[in-house]
Design a protein around this motif. Sequence first.
Motif, PDB file in Angstrom:
ATOM      1  N   ASP A  73      -3.118   4.860  -1.773  1.00  9.11           N
ATOM      2  CA  ASP A  73      -3.935   4.296  -2.537  1.00  9.11           C
ATOM      3  C   ASP A  73      -5.211   4.416  -1.222  1.00  9.11           C
ATOM      4  OD1 ASP A  73      -1.641   1.737  -2.403  1.00  9.11           O
ATOM      5  OD2 ASP A  73      -2.547   2.652  -4.222  1.00  9.11           O
ATOM      6  N   CYS A  74      -6.485   4.408  -2.115  1.00  6.23           N
ATOM      7  CA  CYS A  74      -7.819   4.543  -1.559  1.00  6.23           C
ATOM      8  C   CYS A  74      -8.202   2.805  -1.160  1.00  6.23           C
ATOM      9  CB  CYS A  74      -8.684   5.255  -2.143  1.00  6.23           C
ATOM     10  SG  CYS A  74      -8.579   6.968  -1.969  1.00  6.23           S
TER      11      CYS A  74
ATOM     12  N   TYR B 207      -7.705   6.646   2.931  1.00  6.23           N
ATOM     13  CA  TYR B 207      -6.645   6.993   2.029  1.00  6.23           C
ATOM     14  C   TYR B 207      -5.455   6.715   2.786  1.00  6.23           C
ATOM     15  CZ  TYR B 207      -3.560  10.103  -0.434  1.00  6.23           C
ATOM     16  OH  TYR B 207      -2.232  10.394  -1.127  1.00  6.23           O
TER      17      TYR B 207
ATOM     18  N   TYR C  57       0.854  -1.171   0.111  1.00  2.00           N
ATOM     19  CA  TYR C  57      -0.017   0.028   0.041  1.00  2.00           C
ATOM     20  C   TYR C  57       0.916   1.278   0.070  1.00  2.00           C
ATOM     21  CZ  TYR C  57      -3.713  -3.129   1.164  1.00  2.00           C
ATOM     22  OH  TYR C  57      -4.897  -4.041   1.251  1.00  2.00           O
TER      23      TYR C  57
ATOM     24  N   ALA D 248     -10.604  -1.401  -3.768  1.00  2.85           N
ATOM     25  CA  ALA D 248      -9.129  -0.548  -3.829  1.00  2.85           C
ATOM     26  C   ALA D 248      -9.328   0.251  -4.947  1.00  2.85           C
ATOM     27  CB  ALA D 248      -7.983  -1.445  -3.707  1.00  2.85           C
ATOM     28  N   ASP D 249      -8.786   1.540  -4.905  1.00  2.00           N
ATOM     29  CA  ASP D 249      -8.485   2.361  -6.172  1.00  2.00           C
ATOM     30  C   ASP D 249      -7.003   2.753  -5.955  1.00  2.00           C
ATOM     31  OD1 ASP D 249      -9.754   5.698  -6.889  1.00  2.00           O
ATOM     32  OD2 ASP D 249      -8.071   4.473  -7.766  1.00  2.00           O
ATOM     33  N   TRP D 250      -6.202   1.925  -6.884  1.00  6.61           N
ATOM     34  CA  TRP D 250      -4.891   1.921  -6.704  1.00  6.61           C
ATOM     35  C   TRP D 250      -4.241   3.571  -7.242  1.00  6.61           C
ATOM     36  CZ3 TRP D 250      -4.280  -1.561  -3.841  1.00  6.61           C
ATOM     37  CH2 TRP D 250      -4.774  -2.780  -4.199  1.00  6.61           C
ATOM     38  N   GLY D 251      -3.608   4.243  -6.338  1.00  9.16           N
ATOM     39  CA  GLY D 251      -3.257   5.651  -6.651  1.00  9.16           C
ATOM     40  C   GLY D 251      -4.176   6.719  -6.174  1.00  9.16           C
ATOM     41  N   CYS D 252      -5.429   6.124  -5.718  1.00  7.86           N
ATOM     42  CA  CYS D 252      -6.626   7.049  -5.164  1.00  7.86           C
ATOM     43  C   CYS D 252      -6.982   8.200  -6.348  1.00  7.86           C
ATOM     44  CB  CYS D 252      -6.231   7.769  -3.980  1.00  7.86           C
ATOM     45  SG  CYS D 252      -7.859   8.262  -3.017  1.00  7.86           S
TER      46      CYS D 252
END
Length: 132
Positions: free
Chosen positions: A32-33, A52, A29, A98-102
């Motif tokens: 990331d969100c 976050y 991690y 997950a949202d990789w990189g938010c």
Amino acid sequence: QVQLVESGGGSVQAGGSLRLSCAASGYTYNRDCMGWFRQAPGKQREGVAAIYTGAGSTYYADSVKGRFTISQDNAKNTVYLQMNSLKPEDTAMYYCAADWGCKRGDYDFFRALGDLDALDAWGQGTLVTVSS
């Protein structure tokens, strides 16, 4: 492809507690969100909590605010959902997402937690059953 693996579900009586865990295989991690959504039989998906991992900001659904806590352990590369004072209406399958990189921002990620098209990944789910 990064996989999310949830654990920690089970059956408890009303008022009890459970802690769900979410680990990402082969990934660390960063900014990331991460979040949790749930789905009860016959009901729509509901976003429960989000974090976050860059700044540690958190968001909660009104239905769980004050009872659930989302947190991260960077050393273990794991996100947790501590659930206290559980109610029968909390019974559902719980999914880590997950949202990789938010990419969409932490608040918008939280609002979109029930929309699979808005997520980069989600796990297989872990069942939480709360009896009265």
